[in-house]
Design an enzyme around this catalytic site. Sequence first.
Site, PDB file in Angstrom:
ATOM      1  N   PHE A 135       2.519   2.268   1.658  1.00 31.24           N
ATOM      2  CA  PHE A 135       1.409   2.025   1.500  1.00 31.24           C
ATOM      3  C   PHE A 135       1.259   0.625   2.152  1.00 31.24           C
ATOM      4  CE2 PHE A 135      -1.603   0.100  -0.969  1.00 31.24           C
ATOM      5  CZ  PHE A 135      -2.925   0.369  -1.226  1.00 31.24           C
TER       6      PHE A 135
ATOM      7  N   ASP B 183       7.290  -5.510   4.208  1.00 34.86           N
ATOM      8  CA  ASP B 183       5.376  -6.192   2.913  1.00 34.86           C
ATOM      9  C   ASP B 183       6.738  -5.441   1.387  1.00 34.86           C
ATOM     10  OD1 ASP B 183       3.696  -5.454   1.191  1.00 34.86           O
ATOM     11  OD2 ASP B 183       3.227  -3.534   2.769  1.00 34.86           O
TER      12      ASP B 183
ATOM     13  N   LYS C 293      -0.167 -10.575  -3.239  1.00 39.76           N
ATOM     14  CA  LYS C 293      -0.779 -10.378  -4.468  1.00 39.76           C
ATOM     15  C   LYS C 293      -0.737 -11.669  -5.345  1.00 39.76           C
ATOM     16  CE  LYS C 293      -0.910  -5.239  -4.651  1.00 39.76           C
ATOM     17  NZ  LYS C 293      -0.522  -4.206  -3.946  1.00 39.76           N
TER      18      LYS C 293
HETATM   19  C1  LIG Z   1      -1.267  -4.121  -2.257  1.00 36.49           C
HETATM   20  C2  LIG Z   1      -0.179  -3.462  -1.360  1.00 36.49           C
HETATM   21  C3  LIG Z   1      -1.223  -3.722   0.000  1.00 36.49           C
HETATM   22  C4  LIG Z   1      -2.510  -4.442  -0.250  1.00 36.49           C
HETATM   23  O1  LIG Z   1      -3.053  -5.461  -0.501  1.00 36.49           O
HETATM   24  P1  LIG Z   1      -4.705  -6.124  -0.910  1.00 36.49           P
HETATM   25  O2  LIG Z   1      -4.111  -7.644  -1.429  1.00 36.49           O
HETATM   26  O3  LIG Z   1      -5.233  -4.740  -1.890  1.00 36.49           O
HETATM   27  O4  LIG Z   1      -5.401  -5.968   0.610  1.00 36.49           O
HETATM   28  C5  LIG Z   1      -0.568  -4.188   1.111  1.00 36.49           C
HETATM   29  N1  LIG Z   1       0.895  -3.432   0.926  1.00 36.49           N
HETATM   30  C6  LIG Z   1       1.894  -3.322  -0.644  1.00 36.49           C
HETATM   31  C7  LIG Z   1       3.746  -3.337  -0.671  1.00 36.49           C
HETATM   32  C8  LIG Z   1       0.831  -3.678  -1.093  1.00 36.49           C
HETATM   33  O5  LIG Z   1       1.391  -2.915  -2.687  1.00 36.49           O
END
Ligand SMILES: *Cc1c(COP(=O)(O)O)cnc(C)c1O
Length: 404
Positions: A145, A230, A259
């Site tokens: 994700f 990520d 986040k």
């Molecule tokens: C939430 C998340 C994203 C995307 O972040 P947004 O601010 O919702 O665009 C990307 N990678 C990971 C691992 C996430 O948990």
Amino acid sequence: MIKDELRTPGAVRDAQRWTAHNYHPLPVVIASAEGAWLTDVDGRRYLDCLAGYSALNFGHRHPKLVDAAHAQLDRLTLTSRAFIHDQFADFCRELAQLCGKDLVLPMNTGAEAVETGIKVARKWGYQVKGVTPGQANIVVAEGNFHGRTTTIVSFSTDEEARADYGPYTPGFRVVPYGDLDALTAAIDGDTVAVLFEPIQGEQGVIVPPAGYLPGVRQVCTTRNVLLLADEIQSGLGRTGTTFACEHEDVVPDMYLLGKALGGGIVPVSAVAADAEVLGVLKPGEHGSTFGGNPLACAVGTEVVRLLATGEFQRRSAELGARLHGGLQALVGKGLLAVRGRGLWAGLDIDPALMTGREASERLMTRGVLAKDTHGSTIRLAPPLVITEEEIDYALAQLAAVLTE
Ligand SMILES: *Cc1c(COP(=O)(O)O)cnc(C)c1O
């Protein structure tokens, strides 16, 4: 207002009436919050065990973060990057130092940080590595994700997130998560990056086998491929360290952050990397109107300072041990399996008992807010300010839900 009348049902209906149904929220309407606790429109209190998908690692309205936001609101909120503002340098320097990298590129949402990482890796590939023009590829993992843009969902393996959004962006190779041989086999001379989550959050807090992360690091180094971690959900204290990669002493070439970087107040994301990587960008080649704005930088700098104390990482490690101990005791008593690190756990509920959705709803009626992810899996990610007593409370409610 008539005191006996609950405002919640009407407020739930109103919220659904005027919005696209791209979420299926729990039927609770929050009016205020502090620390690890939320209060709904009827005054009922709930322990937050989701923390805005880890955007609220420091709890709701952390006083230092709120103070920084207030002070900045009274001085300057936006300039665009056409001009330099006085909050920019501190944020970029302190974040770069926290990451141990030369440079930072601030953006807003996590998806934008990932898009930035992809663009920078491709440009680096063409300009520095010398891959075949137009042929750069990036290796990603099954179950990933990384956000919701058209390019990012192009390499999602979740049909719900991907279906009917084509045509899809080419240039991505999907390999099973945790399988080093498959990853190695997918790399060729035109591979510019491996993009991966050190722990897969949305997939259910999946921790890869020990040795996988160092293995990926080594392959990337040997084959001259950038390692893009990520850490948007796994980073910034969530797992008991600043970055989840640290558990295996792995340093990626690029951190993708988001986040919690915005302290639960404003969207703040960033890419951190060394100059030979981020340095490929020249004026006009990438940008964002709101990226690195004064309000974002003021809050973000305070977030970095909270992390620099190490207190939140320590809390996550210590309280995480208590959380995982309590959850392990429920395996075989309604839980099939528990995974995770620090104050982050994925629980597989016995599907014969109930779905994850049902469990979340029952937890809600017991004053604990959590959210199901896939099928019968629930993710727990409370704010790192949660106390031992509050963890015990959440565990007791979960035990009650599983046995009632
Ligand atoms: C939430 C998340 C994203 C995307 O972040 P947004 O601010 O919702 O665009 C990307 N990678 C990971 C691992 C996430 O948990």
